[in-house]
Design a protein around this motif. Structure first.
Motif, PDB file in Angstrom:
ATOM      1  N   ALA A 119     -32.964 -33.451 -85.811  1.00 27.08           N
ATOM      2  CA  ALA A 119     -32.792 -34.496 -87.020  1.00 27.08           C
ATOM      3  C   ALA A 119     -32.141 -33.372 -87.859  1.00 27.08           C
ATOM      4  CB  ALA A 119     -34.708 -34.990 -88.299  1.00 27.08           C
ATOM      5  N   ALA A 120     -32.403 -32.319 -87.625  1.00 20.89           N
ATOM      6  CA  ALA A 120     -31.706 -31.062 -89.517  1.00 20.89           C
ATOM      7  C   ALA A 120     -30.446 -30.985 -88.669  1.00 20.89           C
ATOM      8  CB  ALA A 120     -32.990 -29.849 -88.524  1.00 20.89           C
ATOM      9  N   ARG A 121     -30.109 -31.632 -86.794  1.00 22.15           N
ATOM     10  CA  ARG A 121     -28.679 -31.017 -86.842  1.00 22.15           C
ATOM     11  C   ARG A 121     -28.104 -32.112 -87.512  1.00 22.15           C
ATOM     12  NH1 ARG A 121     -25.252 -27.008 -84.511  1.00 22.15           N
ATOM     13  NH2 ARG A 121     -25.249 -28.401 -82.195  1.00 22.15           N
ATOM     14  N   ALA A 122     -28.996 -33.179 -87.356  1.00 26.21           N
ATOM     15  CA  ALA A 122     -28.119 -34.568 -87.624  1.00 26.21           C
ATOM     16  C   ALA A 122     -27.729 -33.918 -89.703  1.00 26.21           C
ATOM     17  CB  ALA A 122     -28.806 -36.115 -87.454  1.00 26.21           C
ATOM     18  N   VAL A 123     -28.052 -34.424 -89.744  1.00 25.62           N
ATOM     19  CA  VAL A 123     -27.690 -33.552 -91.286  1.00 25.62           C
ATOM     20  C   VAL A 123     -27.160 -32.616 -91.278  1.00 25.62           C
ATOM     21  CG1 VAL A 123     -28.648 -32.569 -93.304  1.00 25.62           C
ATOM     22  CG2 VAL A 123     -30.373 -34.443 -92.190  1.00 25.62           C
ATOM     23  N   GLN A 124     -27.172 -31.671 -90.664  1.00 21.92           N
ATOM     24  CA  GLN A 124     -25.860 -30.490 -90.294  1.00 21.92           C
ATOM     25  C   GLN A 124     -24.850 -31.318 -89.790  1.00 21.92           C
ATOM     26  OE1 GLN A 124     -26.403 -27.117 -86.759  1.00 21.92           O
ATOM     27  NE2 GLN A 124     -26.663 -26.274 -88.541  1.00 21.92           N
ATOM     28  N   GLY A 125     -24.888 -32.399 -89.596  1.00 21.12           N
ATOM     29  CA  GLY A 125     -23.019 -32.771 -88.477  1.00 21.12           C
ATOM     30  C   GLY A 125     -22.359 -33.317 -89.636  1.00 21.12           C
ATOM     31  N   LEU A 126     -23.399 -33.917 -90.546  1.00 18.53           N
ATOM     32  CA  LEU A 126     -23.183 -34.566 -92.038  1.00 18.53           C
ATOM     33  C   LEU A 126     -22.398 -33.528 -92.971  1.00 18.53           C
ATOM     34  CD1 LEU A 126     -23.394 -36.967 -93.440  1.00 18.53           C
ATOM     35  CD2 LEU A 126     -25.391 -36.851 -94.760  1.00 18.53           C
ATOM     36  N   ALA A 127     -23.310 -32.612 -93.041  1.00 21.55           N
ATOM     37  CA  ALA A 127     -22.798 -31.555 -93.768  1.00 21.55           C
ATOM     38  C   ALA A 127     -21.465 -31.380 -93.326  1.00 21.55           C
ATOM     39  CB  ALA A 127     -23.890 -30.359 -93.796  1.00 21.55           C
ATOM     40  N   ALA A 128     -21.076 -31.121 -92.094  1.00 23.90           N
ATOM     41  CA  ALA A 128     -19.952 -30.470 -91.315  1.00 23.90           C
ATOM     42  C   ALA A 128     -18.876 -31.539 -91.654  1.00 23.90           C
ATOM     43  CB  ALA A 128     -20.129 -30.247 -89.976  1.00 23.90           C
ATOM     44  N   ALA A 129     -19.222 -32.550 -91.722  1.00 23.00           N
ATOM     45  CA  ALA A 129     -18.037 -33.787 -91.612  1.00 23.00           C
ATOM     46  C   ALA A 129     -17.777 -33.494 -92.969  1.00 23.00           C
ATOM     47  CB  ALA A 129     -18.664 -34.546 -91.806  1.00 23.00           C
ATOM     48  N   SER A 130     -18.741 -33.324 -94.309  1.00 25.11           N
ATOM     49  CA  SER A 130     -18.308 -33.448 -95.839  1.00 25.11           C
ATOM     50  C   SER A 130     -17.149 -32.262 -95.958  1.00 25.11           C
ATOM     51  CB  SER A 130     -19.327 -33.406 -96.495  1.00 25.11           C
ATOM     52  OG  SER A 130     -19.968 -31.902 -96.414  1.00 25.11           O
ATOM     53  N   LEU A 131     -17.123 -30.913 -95.043  1.00 23.67           N
ATOM     54  CA  LEU A 131     -16.681 -30.124 -95.333  1.00 23.67           C
ATOM     55  C   LEU A 131     -15.186 -30.231 -94.515  1.00 23.67           C
ATOM     56  CD1 LEU A 131     -19.477 -27.051 -94.406  1.00 23.67           C
ATOM     57  CD2 LEU A 131     -18.130 -27.482 -96.833  1.00 23.67           C
ATOM     58  N   LEU A 132     -14.732 -30.658 -93.369  1.00 20.79           N
ATOM     59  CA  LEU A 132     -13.658 -30.478 -92.530  1.00 20.79           C
ATOM     60  C   LEU A 132     -12.812 -30.813 -93.257  1.00 20.79           C
ATOM     61  CD1 LEU A 132     -14.633 -31.318 -88.330  1.00 20.79           C
ATOM     62  CD2 LEU A 132     -13.588 -29.093 -90.062  1.00 20.79           C
ATOM     63  N   PRO A 133     -12.816 -32.590 -93.659  1.00 22.20           N
ATOM     64  CA  PRO A 133     -11.649 -32.610 -94.415  1.00 22.20           C
ATOM     65  C   PRO A 133     -11.331 -32.574 -96.062  1.00 22.20           C
ATOM     66  CG  PRO A 133     -13.296 -34.629 -93.860  1.00 22.20           C
ATOM     67  CD  PRO A 133     -13.808 -33.838 -93.348  1.00 22.20           C
TER      68      PRO A 133
END
Length: 444
Positions: free
Chosen positions: A85-99
């Motif tokens: 679950a924490a890795r999924a939240v980390q993926g959401l954070a990463a998605a907001s950072l890349l663009p």
């Protein structure tokens, strides 16, 4: 950018230790990787659009804070469910950072030449994460345990937040632009299903079609059709259909998808060859991939300067040609080939990716709507992420099981030929869709 890319690769080295400590099986460990990858791919497009609406510095700082908080949760995870679950939240954070990183670069350097040089640095920093991940992960796991792989992010996040607030100028939110919630949700569903299908194909290609793979493929098709139908009717669409009529934008992103299809897919199958056929250790195989990773990292800043002088088309064509030659060289590899036979293929692919990455991004951003850099960067990141996932799935299915060296090497030859043909076709797309320096100057 380095931090986001690093967390794609660094965790792989820690998986055996995570499994032993948290008492989980292979399926649980796969979800540690997949939860990050799927959410990252699913949310990239939406994050770029939200950044255009709310301001990219705001989204970048929020993404960094969320990345730090989720990294802490990963490091403190008492069980596998918590970690996934924490890795999924980390993926959401990463998605907001890349663009947001790309949008900030385009706003900070609006002049084309300096923007191209900045994108070269951006791409070089990104590429450095590929060889650094396994080495840093192995070092951290050895010295401090698997939790250090996630906790090391915290001081980096704090420094990045402070520097972003101090050094990045604030872009005002576009309060007149309304969000398209239905478009955002449908796009996220389509990308989730597509990435899940690609992952399932990569793992189950040897075993035939599974019900899960078929369901994911069907969901991806249905969601994509629903998205296309809605975006033609939405009052303010998240992804304006008129973007697809921009030949330069569509062509650059198609080449970006083909770039990662071959590049990421080839890293996967060559790693299987080195470890499964040639029986090298993970550390030794990682070192043997340096002829691919180092040119990719070192060429990117040079490519940025080249794009600044000549535009993106020449380095794109040169990169695709070198990469196609490298992929075709794999036809000479046999189960017992010495490492030297593989090196030219790795160098061709590494130099090709090094010339391509910054130039493809520059071409896509130049062809996109100037007022919506988040949308343009979101589409480009999504194309590359989806292309990489499909490359691993398709090329992994082509090569089959490395425990059968002759069959695997025959599959490697087919994978090399397919990759070479795809990049040669991408040269044709580049010539037709990406304007040369004179055309771009006239258009500007």
């Amino acid at each position: 950018m380095f931090l986001v890319q690093l967390d794609v690769t660094v965790v792989n080295v820690a998986l055996p230790h995570i499994g032993a400590d948290l008492h989980t099986d292979l399926a649980g460990l796969q979800w540690v990787v997949d939860s990050y990858t799927i959410v990252l791919a699913a949310c990239l497009l939406a994050a770029g659009v939200v950044g255009d609406r709310l301001g990219h510095r705001t989204i970048a700082v929020a993404g960094l804070a969320l990345f730090g908080a989720s990294s802490l949760l990963c490091g403190l995870a008492p069980g596998i469910g918590w970690l996934v679950a924490a890795r999924a939240v980390q993926g959401l954070a990463a998605a907001s950072l890349l663009p947001s990183t790309l949008a900030i670069v385009t706003r900070a350097f609006p002049e084309r030449a300096e923007q191209a040089r900045a994108l070269g640095i951006w791409a070089g920093v990104s590429a450095l994460a590929l060889p650094t991940g396994p080495v840093l992960g192995g070092l951290l796991v050895t010295l401090a345990g698997w939790r250090a792989v996630f906790l090391i992010n915290l001081p980096v996040v704090v420094a990045a937040v402070v520097l972003t607030l101090r050094r990045v100028s604030r872009d005002e939110p576009d309060r007149e632009r309304r969000l398209d919630p239905l478009g955002v949700a449908t796009a996220a569903l389509a990308l989730t299903a597509l990435t899940s299908c690609a992952i399932a194909l990569g793992r189950l290609g040897r075993l035939g079609l599974s019900a899960w793979t078929a369901a994911a493929a069907l969901a991806a098709v249905v969601a994509a059709a629903a998205l296309a139908w809605w975006e033609r009717r939405a009052p303010e669409p998240m992804f304006p259909p008129s973007l697809l009529s921009r030949t330069g934008f569509a062509g650059a992103n198609a080449v970006a998808a083909a770039m990662n299809f071959v590049g990421i897919g080839m890293v996967f199958v060559v790693t299987l060859y080195l470890q499964g056929v040639r029986h090298h250790t993970a550390l030794s195989a990682g070192a043997m991939l340096l002829p691919l990773f180092l040119p990719l990292a070192l060429c990117a800043p040079f490519t940025g300067r080249l794009v600044a002088r000549a535009g993106p088309r020449p380095p794109m064509i040169a990169g695709l040609a070198l990469g196609a030659a490298g992929a075709a060289w794999l036809l000479l590899v046999s189960p017992g080939s010495p490492y030297g036979v593989l090196v030219p293929a790795l160098l061709g692919l590494g130099l090709g990716m090094g010339l391509l990455t910054a130039s493809v991004v520059a071409a896509a951003l130049r062809a996109g709507p100037p007022s919506r850099p988040g949308l343009s960067s979101g589409v480009n990141n999504t194309a590359r992420q989806a292309g990489g996932a499909l490359g691993v799935a398709v090329l992994g299915a082509v090569v089959q099981d490395p425990s059968e060296p002759l069959r695997f090497t025959a599959g490697l030859h087919w994978a090399g030929a397919l990759s070479a043909l795809l990049w040669l076709a991408a040269i044709v797309v580049t010539l037709r869709a990406v304007p040369g320096a004179e055309e771009a100057g006239a258009a500007g």
